[in-house]
Design an enzyme around this catalytic site. Structure first.
Site, short mmCIF file in Angstrom:
data_model
loop_
_atom_site.label_atom_id
_atom_site.label_comp_id
_atom_site.label_asym_id
_atom_site.label_seq_id
_atom_site.Cartn_x
_atom_site.Cartn_y
_atom_site.Cartn_z
N ASP A 262 -20.69 18.09 101.70
CA ASP A 262 -19.93 18.58 100.54
C ASP A 262 -19.93 17.51 99.46
O ASP A 262 -19.81 16.31 99.74
CB ASP A 262 -18.49 18.91 100.96
N GLU B 3 -13.72 22.63 103.18
CA GLU B 3 -12.44 23.11 103.70
C GLU B 3 -12.32 22.88 105.20
O GLU B 3 -11.22 22.74 105.74
CB GLU B 3 -12.32 24.61 103.37
N ASP C 102 -22.22 27.61 102.33
CA ASP C 102 -20.79 27.88 102.11
C ASP C 102 -20.41 27.28 100.77
O ASP C 102 -19.53 26.44 100.66
CB ASP C 102 -20.00 27.25 103.26
N ALA D 124 -25.75 18.89 98.26
CA ALA D 124 -26.41 19.49 99.41
C ALA D 124 -27.94 19.51 99.25
O ALA D 124 -28.68 19.28 100.21
CB ALA D 124 -25.90 20.92 99.63
#
Lengths: 323, 323, 323, 323
Positions: free
Chosen positions: D124, D104, D173, D156
């Site tokens: 990501d 994001e 995250d 990741a």
């Protein structure tokens, strides 16, 4: 009804049924919060309001007044422990308490757990609500039958003004100030100054529920109530907690002319000494966290200039505690 | 509970409460139909399915099975008059009838209004549904107590195959064919040919509910059921009616090896001669309109080639009549 | 957006997203109808009303005005064919037509399919709605560009009264009579008698949409409009059709001082002779069924005594056609 | 679009339209949270998931992935400040950071506000999500263009294992551990021990979002993640904050082999020294309150015995942060 035992020994999921019936509340105009329903247990109406007791799947039995959730079985302990225990624990020896509102009975229940208490007056305007809760809220039956509790059906302001007695603690367990509702007059500076404060004993503490206290919602009434009490009392403490069924953080404010200073350890000692049974929500660290507000809310409260008067009231959309 | 009489003589609107509780049904994946609720009257579960009786504001008491509306107090008469009266009126002298399903009791109720009827067999697989409906559906109490009605708990196919008796009319009041449900086998060509037809007397008529019959929804199962029956019987008539609580047009198909030809006036004459009390929905012109399908639906039925077999079934999303 | 082609050649179901966004309409206070949304295509506002074009999953693109569904891509043809073709087919040679309202353009589109038509006047009060529909409703672009169509922005009553011209057919494609709305004045006896009728040529026909016509909903305005027209014209025919996106049966009434009598075959002949392209909804049998009302509705219309006047109006909850 | 200026100078409420379109999320099976919609801004799909950007009335622009709200314009700062600032402020001099997930861009944005930072790696798996957010989330454009940020499209775990570099801070995250999702493997003891810890520099800090942390919801995964990290690191601190658009309290856990001890004043000093611009949520007292958990949650975390492994995972219903 949860799981149903079938004759073949299996339990049955009832999925279809379970998700077909919903309770729906408009938290704000543009925000809805919906609980799947097991059943609609009871409905009724008083001179003042409509009452319903619903059996919801996520939050157990829920008391709904005028289409607004008042309290839910699974988490009402958070609201009522936060309303009652901080002021009683900060008081050196609370013996008598006056509850404005509180017809649900849960506030009285928490008060009566304190072994210092001799007398609790609960003054609610709506007899049907009191009777409804007395009939259906099993968790409060013991409290309703406690000889230390006296229930009075009257307007809290009129009752307080007619009494000569003074109290160690006065508890405001009233509906949020809503436009058109009668309760907003019980959040004003003049009410606090001329009606509440004169009825507190030396060292007495006033506490009130103070509406939503979330990062966005705290400016609706929480900051105003805090600032208004700051005009009337020397020591004022605001604190808050998340109540899942309200879908928001909720706020309370306690106020006194005596200092309100206990650290986490001192609170824990008094909890052990004075409260019968185990608190489910509140202990010393919890209160310490609850009364340390986050940056935005803290700054709003510090800088709030609005004072509640009958001429300059603020209202909220309609969450809310009412009893 | 509707209006509540208050002590002060006023009635109270209960608006807040009334719109808080909703029954919600997915007509299709992308389409929902929601009724405000007065209350959840009864819930239960059988070996086969979950059952609930809801008190809805727009359609009165509603029977919901596995999360699907089966029938609603205010408009179930449309479904049941359409299922029962056309075949009975087209028959010269119907004396005994076999209902496959029908546990709700409303189909029996309509059949028993015909003064030619000597015997009605209702064969439903789910005893709990039958008992639930017998207890709670007041409108059908008279029917359930009528000595001409015999209730049998069994699979309709097994029951029909085990019997030697023949019937003037056989009524299919079964759940829609739904994937995974048992009922779709009772919509197949072989079932109609080898089980149903042999149990009809000379001149006997078979009728079945046939699922949604709207301009878009009729291709789900209505056209197939029509075409399948056309493979087995000489004369087949499809007709439809709007049922408000279903949010759609519904379909029925009747079939016989004898001609099914009555004009509106002849129907009206037989209604007057044979049916006790006044029909609320069906009369001659109504049937004439109901059996004149609109262009799209008529063409689909004429051109349908799909025949229901156990290997090539069609299913619907999940409206539906089930009993 | 429907299915999405992914780089790996699979199409993707998008289930999570698809069912997250919903359009919700209150058909009545206690009844909701909800469509899953693909997107909100355009929104706007005029002096009179808010306008939105939504892309719904069950019914395609949907025009919503003031929170009420006006017409949906997948089934607006039913409404517009029913409004336009019956009066035009019953007229021996319709050349010019006046539309009151109709800003969406679909009524004009259906009119212009008739090869007898020389001129269509569409008179809608709301220029923004007309412009919005002209921009976004691709299906009506051809009609909006047809030289036989003249669009006038004005109040339909004022416009009709200011004109000397007379019409073969006048079409009422107006919002339902809603309390507080302006349109209810265009449903009154005096309007029909003193404004509409004088502007019809000899043999001219008036038609109007007439609100919901379901077994329960027809008493809202359908029966009144029928009875009101019966006071003004010698021949009046009411008919109805199910419109899935409205979740109800809809009604229309046509009226004339010349007989309105065509059988199904005669209608089919005129459809073939006069209408360009194939009708999707209407043919002779469809109209025959549509104009044979079911028992309850037929009796209500026959026995209706209410006459629409400005002093004694009836209103509906808020479905509806508006343009 | 908010208020619309009309030609007559009035602004228009658009009420009808505004409340017709809703985003609806099932927080749990029996609990729904619904936002009124202004519009559906963009929709898309990647190999892994469906993506939508909605314009909601209560919470502004909202990123929704697979039907779950990820982050909302009005309150995503709470989540991202809580994820980023506590570990960076507790580190004496954080220079390089590795983000697992974070597509994001908001996590990177908060990291890049720290003036000690030389390099941020954001790794990501979903390129389409990254591209979608880069295109549409204006608030993160500056971050996406910062030369200190390097975006890598990869799993990741694979990326971390392939690198030799070590980091001052590693940020998790990631999506919540959901059954069937890939992310739960990135919450296991072995991943923390053998993949994450070896890639931290001496004194390095790991932080991860840790799912819902409410009084009821914290047992879903929060307590397990806390206990799992406690098996691998010497110092572990759990903290939480209310995020209004999630309708719940959210949790984070930071962990290190160096002590994590700063009091409120020390935090405030470092905020002033290191962070560009003013924090909207986090300051010293806020963190002090956030890391003092309430009684129930504190006791659950202290007593939790479950350790996340691939064989013994726990899953949550489906809130959640995913990027």
């Amino acid at each position: 009804m949860g799981e149903v035992a079938l004759s073949n020994g299996q339990s049955h999921s009832l999925n279809g049924y379970r998700k077909s019936c919903w309770y729906e509340e408009e938290i704000e105009d543009n925000l809805r919060w919906c609980f799947a329903l097991n059943s609609i247990l009871h409905t009724g109406a008083s001179q003042y309001q409509d009452i319903a007791l619903l059996d919801t799947k996520p939050f157990g039995k829920a008391l709904v007044i005028d289409g607004k959730l008042q309290s839910a079985e699974t988490d009402e302990f958070i609201y009522h422990e936060c309303l009652v225990h901080p002021p009683l624990l900060h008081h050196p020896n609370p013996k008598n308490v006056f509850i404005m509102g509180g017809g649900e009975g849960s506030t009285a229940r928490e008060l009566l757990r304190h072994n210092t208490i001799d007398q609790v007056i609960m003054c609610d305007i709506d007899e049907e609500v009191v009777d409804f809760c007395k009939s259906y809220l099993v968790a409060n039956w013991e409290a309703f039958c406690d000889p230390r509790l006296k229930v009075i059906i009257n307007d809290a302001r009129a009752e307080l003004e007619s009494r000569e007695e003074r109290y160690d603690v006065i508890v405001g367990d009233l509906a949020d100030p809503i436009d058109g509702g009668p309760c907003y007059k019980l959040y004003t500076k003049s009410f606090y100054e001329f009606t509440v404060k004169p009825r507190l004993k030396e060292g007495g503490i006033f506490v009130t529920q103070a509406g939503p206290a979330g990062i966005f919602s705290h400016t609706e009434v929480f900051s105003s109530i805090y600032n208004t009490l700051r005009q009337v009392f020397k020591y004022v403490v605001a604190y808050s907690a998340h109540i899942p069924s309200y879908a928001d953080i909720w706020g309370w404010v306690m106020a006194s002319d005596s200092p309100l200073e206990l650290n986490a350890e001192e609170i824990d000692v008094r909890v052990r000494q004075r409260i019968k049974g185990e608190n489910r929500y509140l202990d010393g660290k919890t209160f310490s966290s609850a009364s340390t507000l986050s940056k935005v809310v803290r700054n709003s409260l510090d800088n709030e200039t609005h004072v509640y008067t009958e001429e300059a009231a603020r209202f909220i959309h309609g969450h809310g505690k009412h009893a």
